[in-house]
Design a protein around this motif. Structure first.
Motif, PDB file in Angstrom:
ATOM      1  N   SER A 247       7.513  -3.673  16.483  1.00 32.27           N
ATOM      2  CA  SER A 247       6.606  -3.009  17.246  1.00 32.27           C
ATOM      3  C   SER A 247       5.912  -3.578  18.418  1.00 32.27           C
ATOM      4  O   SER A 247       5.539  -3.063  19.527  1.00 32.27           O
ATOM      5  CB  SER A 247       5.431  -2.130  16.396  1.00 32.27           C
ATOM      6  N   VAL A 248       5.583  -5.091  18.099  1.00 30.56           N
ATOM      7  CA  VAL A 248       5.070  -5.911  19.154  1.00 30.56           C
ATOM      8  C   VAL A 248       6.137  -6.327  20.143  1.00 30.56           C
ATOM      9  O   VAL A 248       5.979  -6.014  21.295  1.00 30.56           O
ATOM     10  CB  VAL A 248       4.346  -6.922  18.435  1.00 30.56           C
ATOM     11  N   ALA A 249       7.378  -6.517  19.494  1.00 32.80           N
ATOM     12  CA  ALA A 249       8.497  -6.892  20.447  1.00 32.80           C
ATOM     13  C   ALA A 249       8.804  -5.849  21.375  1.00 32.80           C
ATOM     14  O   ALA A 249       9.723  -5.980  22.329  1.00 32.80           O
ATOM     15  CB  ALA A 249       9.701  -7.541  19.767  1.00 32.80           C
ATOM     16  N   PHE A 250       8.813  -4.589  21.026  1.00 33.99           N
ATOM     17  CA  PHE A 250       9.090  -3.332  21.862  1.00 33.99           C
ATOM     18  C   PHE A 250       8.576  -3.575  23.289  1.00 33.99           C
ATOM     19  O   PHE A 250       9.155  -2.743  24.199  1.00 33.99           O
ATOM     20  CB  PHE A 250       8.726  -2.125  20.967  1.00 33.99           C
ATOM     21  N   ARG A 298       6.335   1.649  -0.232  1.00 34.09           N
ATOM     22  CA  ARG A 298       5.426   1.812  -1.311  1.00 34.09           C
ATOM     23  C   ARG A 298       4.513   0.134  -1.440  1.00 34.09           C
ATOM     24  O   ARG A 298       4.829  -0.587  -0.861  1.00 34.09           O
ATOM     25  CB  ARG A 298       6.117   1.667  -2.808  1.00 34.09           C
ATOM     26  N   GLY A 299       3.313   0.175  -2.011  1.00 35.49           N
ATOM     27  CA  GLY A 299       2.484  -0.826  -2.162  1.00 35.49           C
ATOM     28  C   GLY A 299       1.951  -1.761  -1.041  1.00 35.49           C
ATOM     29  O   GLY A 299       2.092  -1.031   0.131  1.00 35.49           O
ATOM     30  N   PRO A 300       2.084  -2.914  -1.039  1.00 39.93           N
ATOM     31  CA  PRO A 300       1.229  -3.573   0.233  1.00 39.93           C
ATOM     32  C   PRO A 300       2.362  -3.423   1.456  1.00 39.93           C
ATOM     33  O   PRO A 300       1.931  -3.687   2.818  1.00 39.93           O
ATOM     34  CB  PRO A 300       1.373  -4.964  -0.145  1.00 39.93           C
ATOM     35  N   GLY A 301       3.671  -3.109   1.195  1.00 41.92           N
ATOM     36  CA  GLY A 301       4.647  -2.940   2.303  1.00 41.92           C
ATOM     37  C   GLY A 301       4.286  -1.621   3.224  1.00 41.92           C
ATOM     38  O   GLY A 301       4.402  -1.859   4.445  1.00 41.92           O
ATOM     39  N   ARG A 302       3.666  -0.692   2.385  1.00 41.01           N
ATOM     40  CA  ARG A 302       3.248   0.564   3.187  1.00 41.01           C
ATOM     41  C   ARG A 302       2.128   0.176   4.239  1.00 41.01           C
ATOM     42  O   ARG A 302       2.023   0.598   5.221  1.00 41.01           O
ATOM     43  CB  ARG A 302       2.959   1.610   2.153  1.00 41.01           C
ATOM     44  N   ARG A 303       1.232  -0.555   3.622  1.00 40.32           N
ATOM     45  CA  ARG A 303       0.061  -0.992   4.646  1.00 40.32           C
ATOM     46  C   ARG A 303       0.498  -1.613   5.766  1.00 40.32           C
ATOM     47  O   ARG A 303      -0.155  -1.541   6.738  1.00 40.32           O
ATOM     48  CB  ARG A 303      -0.900  -1.687   3.569  1.00 40.32           C
ATOM     49  N   LEU A 304       1.618  -2.718   5.697  1.00 36.17           N
ATOM     50  CA  LEU A 304       2.313  -3.176   6.829  1.00 36.17           C
ATOM     51  C   LEU A 304       2.507  -2.337   7.659  1.00 36.17           C
ATOM     52  O   LEU A 304       2.837  -2.425   8.865  1.00 36.17           O
ATOM     53  CB  LEU A 304       3.072  -4.299   6.317  1.00 36.17           C
ATOM     54  N   TRP A 305       3.415  -1.515   7.230  1.00 39.11           N
ATOM     55  CA  TRP A 305       4.117  -0.593   7.959  1.00 39.11           C
ATOM     56  C   TRP A 305       3.030   0.608   8.689  1.00 39.11           C
ATOM     57  O   TRP A 305       3.198   0.684   9.973  1.00 39.11           O
ATOM     58  CB  TRP A 305       4.933   0.641   7.353  1.00 39.11           C
ATOM     59  N   ARG A 306       2.033   0.870   8.202  1.00 29.55           N
ATOM     60  CA  ARG A 306       0.742   1.334   8.878  1.00 29.55           C
ATOM     61  C   ARG A 306      -0.041   0.644   9.955  1.00 29.55           C
ATOM     62  O   ARG A 306      -0.223   1.080  11.290  1.00 29.55           O
ATOM     63  CB  ARG A 306      -0.200   1.754   7.766  1.00 29.55           C
ATOM     64  N   SER A 307      -0.127  -0.711   9.808  1.00 33.08           N
ATOM     65  CA  SER A 307      -0.629  -1.562  10.619  1.00 33.08           C
ATOM     66  C   SER A 307       0.583  -1.833  11.831  1.00 33.08           C
ATOM     67  O   SER A 307      -0.056  -2.248  12.946  1.00 33.08           O
ATOM     68  CB  SER A 307      -0.938  -2.996   9.964  1.00 33.08           C
ATOM     69  N   SER A 308       1.625  -1.431  11.743  1.00 26.33           N
ATOM     70  CA  SER A 308       2.611  -1.563  12.684  1.00 26.33           C
ATOM     71  C   SER A 308       2.586  -0.678  13.863  1.00 26.33           C
ATOM     72  O   SER A 308       2.792  -0.616  14.774  1.00 26.33           O
ATOM     73  CB  SER A 308       3.981  -1.740  12.238  1.00 26.33           C
ATOM     74  N   GLY A 309       1.787   0.517  13.554  1.00 19.17           N
ATOM     75  CA  GLY A 309       1.563   1.686  14.069  1.00 19.17           C
ATOM     76  C   GLY A 309       2.785   2.611  14.154  1.00 19.17           C
ATOM     77  O   GLY A 309       2.781   3.572  14.892  1.00 19.17           O
ATOM     78  N   LEU A 310       3.657   2.269  13.486  1.00 20.08           N
ATOM     79  CA  LEU A 310       4.905   3.183  13.189  1.00 20.08           C
ATOM     80  C   LEU A 310       5.023   4.306  12.280  1.00 20.08           C
ATOM     81  O   LEU A 310       5.530   5.334  12.422  1.00 20.08           O
ATOM     82  CB  LEU A 310       6.110   2.129  13.041  1.00 20.08           C
ATOM     83  N   LEU A 311       3.819   3.955  11.422  1.00 18.76           N
ATOM     84  CA  LEU A 311       3.960   5.085  10.329  1.00 18.76           C
ATOM     85  C   LEU A 311       2.267   5.612  10.435  1.00 18.76           C
ATOM     86  O   LEU A 311       1.549   5.099  10.474  1.00 18.76           O
ATOM     87  CB  LEU A 311       3.932   4.316   8.796  1.00 18.76           C
ATOM     88  N   ALA A 312       2.301   6.689  10.638  1.00 22.82           N
ATOM     89  CA  ALA A 312       1.044   7.718  10.832  1.00 22.82           C
ATOM     90  C   ALA A 312       0.228   7.715   9.505  1.00 22.82           C
ATOM     91  O   ALA A 312       0.781   7.486   8.416  1.00 22.82           O
ATOM     92  CB  ALA A 312       1.347   9.247  11.185  1.00 22.82           C
TER      93      ALA A 312
END
Length: 312
Positions: A247-250, A298-312
């Motif tokens: 998301s940053v490299a985009f 799931r789990g901590p990975g989901r929080r990383l996806w949210r912090s990427s801005g790609l997951l609402a």
């Protein structure tokens, strides 16, 4: 003595989306599609035709600054120039990503039977990705813009990822790199406001990437059912981190300086843009819904996806 085939071993296995499909049957269908719908960009596209006056190089709504106060202060000429540089930056990102993908595919098939349809399709996909990378490089050269490599930290993280990635992690990253750009390109190739050459490049990419997405989705479903628990958990974490990197490299900040804008001001306005956030989440939604269904988010990975801005 009874020999257990791949189909036998997976018979009756299912995930939230239903029964798993036979790997060989999926590959045979994709090979048939490849034989019917593959392109040679060097021959298919008119690389010598002049660019059309006043046409965009990327749909304006997909340009990072669209709708921001800075965008509204820019002339249309400057907006179009930014669209050209962002198209070149996305093509550069695509080359970086496809080089990683080709290495991941080679690793995936290294221990598999070379005569299987599954391996033959992987090699066919690598052929596709070689042509795509050359096509993107030629588009950048034709437009006269710089090549926009990813930041050194992301370049080296890519090197690390392709070295340590598990098979399900590799296919999750494959889908992340393919599906968001695919969504954008599906809006681009029919858009008559966009340069004919860019539309041609995106049309070829969309048609051939549809097969790649199908291959990766079917294999990821299989992997998330059959992989050891540690591998599944590692996939959840690494995919979330890769989503943050992607998301940053985009966006390459150098595009702003090259069209006469202040990089810091531009990046701040992109970060604050509700329109841009909606574009990225909409582009990722088909993928994140799929990953959620098969247990990746799931789990901590989901929080990383949210912090990427790609997951609402």
């Amino acid at each position: 003595m009874t020999t257990t085939t791949d189909a036998d071993a997976l018979a009756g296995l299912r995930d939230a989306l239903g029964l798993l499909k036979d790997r060989e049957q999926v590959a045979e269908r994709l090979l048939d599609s490849s034989a019917k719908h593959s392109f040679d960009p060097d021959k298919e596209l008119d690389w010598d035709a002049p660019f059309e006056e006043g046409k965009w190089f990327w749909p304006p709504e997909l340009v990072s600054l669209y709708g921001t106060p800075l965008w509204k202060r820019m002339s249309e000429e400057q907006q179009i120039k930014l669209s050209q540089h962002e198209a070149a930056a996305l093509a550069s990102l695509g080359i970086w990503f496809e080089l990683i993908l080709m290495q991941l595919l080679v690793r995936h098939v290294y221990d598999k039977a070379a005569t299987s349809a599954h391996v033959r399709y992987a090699l066919t996909e690598i052929e596709d990705e070689c042509r795509h990378s050359k096509m993107f490089a030629r588009l950048i050269t034709r437009g006269g813009t710089p090549h926009y490599p990813v930041a050194p930290v992301h370049h080296n993280l890519g090197r690390l990822f392709k070295t340590i990635s598990t098979t399900p992690g590799s296919f999750t990253a494959t889908l992340l790199g393919e599906e968001i750009l695919d969504w954008m390109q599906r809006l681009t190739f029919p858009d008559e406001r966009v340069q004919t050459l860019v539309r041609g490049v995106t049309r070829i990419h969309v048609v051939e990437e549809a097969r790649h997405v199908r291959y990766a989705r079917e294999e990821l479903r299989r992997q998330m059912v059959t992989a050891p628990r540690w591998s599944q958990e590692f996939t959840r974490l690494t995919s979330g981190e890769f989503a943050r990197v992607f998301s940053v490299a985009f966006i390459n900040p150098d595009v702003y300086a090259n069209v006469g804008l202040d990089k810091r001001e531009a990046m701040a306005q992109v970060k604050a843009s509700g329109h841009r956030r909606e574009i990225m989440q909409t582009g990722a939604k088909r993928l994140t819904d799929f990953l959620d269904d098969i247990g990746v988010l799931r789990g901590p990975g989901r929080r990383l996806w949210r912090s990427s801005g790609l997951l609402a």
